[in-house]
Design a protein around this motif. Structure first.
Motif, PDB file in Angstrom:
ATOM      1  N   ALA A  24       7.497  -2.083  37.523  1.00  0.00           N
ATOM      2  CA  ALA A  24       6.412  -2.099  38.499  1.00  0.00           C
ATOM      3  C   ALA A  24       6.789  -2.775  39.813  1.00  0.00           C
ATOM      4  N   THR A 117      -4.056   1.026  41.047  1.00  0.00           N
ATOM      5  CA  THR A 117      -3.234   0.851  39.851  1.00  0.00           C
ATOM      6  C   THR A 117      -1.819   0.378  40.169  1.00  0.00           C
ATOM      7  N   ASP A 118      -1.191   0.965  41.204  1.00  0.00           N
ATOM      8  CA  ASP A 118       0.200   0.606  41.511  1.00  0.00           C
ATOM      9  C   ASP A 118       0.317  -0.853  41.943  1.00  0.00           C
ATOM     10  N   ALA A 121      -0.248  -3.150  39.003  1.00  0.00           N
ATOM     11  CA  ALA A 121       0.899  -3.238  38.091  1.00  0.00           C
ATOM     12  C   ALA A 121       1.981  -4.136  38.679  1.00  0.00           C
ATOM     13  N   ASP A 124       0.821  -7.745  38.445  1.00  0.00           N
ATOM     14  CA  ASP A 124       0.842  -8.153  37.050  1.00  0.00           C
ATOM     15  C   ASP A 124       2.281  -8.472  36.613  1.00  0.00           C
ATOM     16  N   ALA A 125       3.200  -7.604  37.001  1.00  0.00           N
ATOM     17  CA  ALA A 125       4.603  -7.803  36.627  1.00  0.00           C
ATOM     18  C   ALA A 125       5.161  -9.065  37.290  1.00  0.00           C
ATOM     19  N   GLN A 197      -5.142  -9.899  42.549  1.00  0.00           N
ATOM     20  CA  GLN A 197      -5.470  -9.122  41.342  1.00  0.00           C
ATOM     21  C   GLN A 197      -6.969  -8.878  41.227  1.00  0.00           C
ATOM     22  N   LEU A 201      -7.736  -4.885  40.404  1.00  0.00           N
ATOM     23  CA  LEU A 201      -7.706  -4.661  38.963  1.00  0.00           C
ATOM     24  C   LEU A 201      -9.105  -4.911  38.409  1.00  0.00           C
ATOM     25  N   GLN A 239       0.635 -10.365  28.091  1.00  0.00           N
ATOM     26  CA  GLN A 239       0.562  -9.189  28.956  1.00  0.00           C
ATOM     27  C   GLN A 239       0.312  -7.916  28.144  1.00  0.00           C
TER      28      GLN A 239
END
Ligand SMILES: [Zn+2]
Length: 248
Positions: A24, A117-118, A121, A124-125, A197, A201, A239
């Motif tokens: 990601a 979403t991108d 991600a 999050d990563a 986030q 998200l 995660q």
């Protein structure tokens, strides 16, 4: 005659195993910390305040000057950012004596339109990498008592049924973890990630927070034991946690 392909081998031949890239975050422009403008900082910090319930939809925000001082950016940047958020429907400006800038009553519905979403991600990563690093760095060096506040958050999450409270505690856990392991500056860094986030998200459902909370508990246990590998595994398990099947 030496065949070049034979001599050097086909280039596609598998070489020594390499760690898989963090998929990601292959797009560097998505990396948090790169290119976050003052305006984006204001947006993400307001979003974090809403998640942490220090302001609620319908509440008045602190004055631009106060926010500017807190964030260490100019007041004009804060004003422009707040104006942009009003245009996006996240905030309301009201004139008059009781005026000011207010969190839009339908904040959640407006934020839902911004989910991406991108970017989610990538954030999050990156957050996972940050926590793995902090945990690897801090295991065995956390003074006694430093984790007590985190343990209290885990216990409260186990007992809470209120979705908004669960989301708040979930976010607070990761902020406090960053501070416990990395200090106040790393807490700010984590706040940048977590605030962004909140905007891209969907907030986690209660069943997911409960599943993650078991990873929180495991992580604290391993940190106390000074067991680095299991502690890092607990961060990764967080995660990949999936919502509990049991009724909520
Ligand atoms: Zn968590």
């Amino acid at each position: 005659m030496v065949n070049a392909a034979g001599k050097f081998g086909p280039y596609s031949q598998p070489g020594p195993a390499q760690p898989a890239p963090v998929a990601a975050v292959r797009d560097a422009h998505l990396l948090p910390g790169r290119g976050q403008t003052g305006s984006e900082l204001v947006r993400s910090r307001v979003a974090l305040r809403v998640r942490l319930k220090s302001v609620s939809p319908g509440d008045r925000l602190p004055d631009a000057g106060v926010l500017a001082e807190e964030l260490g950016i100019s007041e004009i940047t804060v004003r422009r950012a707040l104006e942009g958020m009003c245009q996006d429907g996240l905030l309301d400006r009201r004139r008059g004596r009781a005026g000011g800038t207010f969190v839009a009553p339908d904040w959640d519905a407006v934020v839902a339109l911004m989910h991406d979403t991108d970017t989610a991600a990538a954030l999050d990563a990156f957050h996972l990498l940050l926590e793995c690093g902090l945990v690897a760095h801090g295991t065995g060096e956390v003074p006694d008592g430093r984790l007590d506040g985190l343990r209290a958050l885990v216990d409260e999450m186990d007992l809470s049924d209120d979705p908004a409270r669960l989301r708040e505690l979930e976010t607070r856990f990761h902020l406090d973890l960053a501070e416990a392991l990395g200090g106040a500056g790393i807490r700010e860094f984590a706040a940048d990630l977590l605030g962004r986030q909140c905007l891209v998200l969907p907030a986690p459902e209660p069943a997911l927070v409960r599943a993650r909370n078991r990873c929180h508990a495991d992580l604290l246990t391993e940190l106390r034991r000074g067991a680095m590998d299991p502690a890092v595994r607990a961060v990764k398990a967080h995660q990949h946690a999936r919502p509990d099947a049991s009724p909520t």
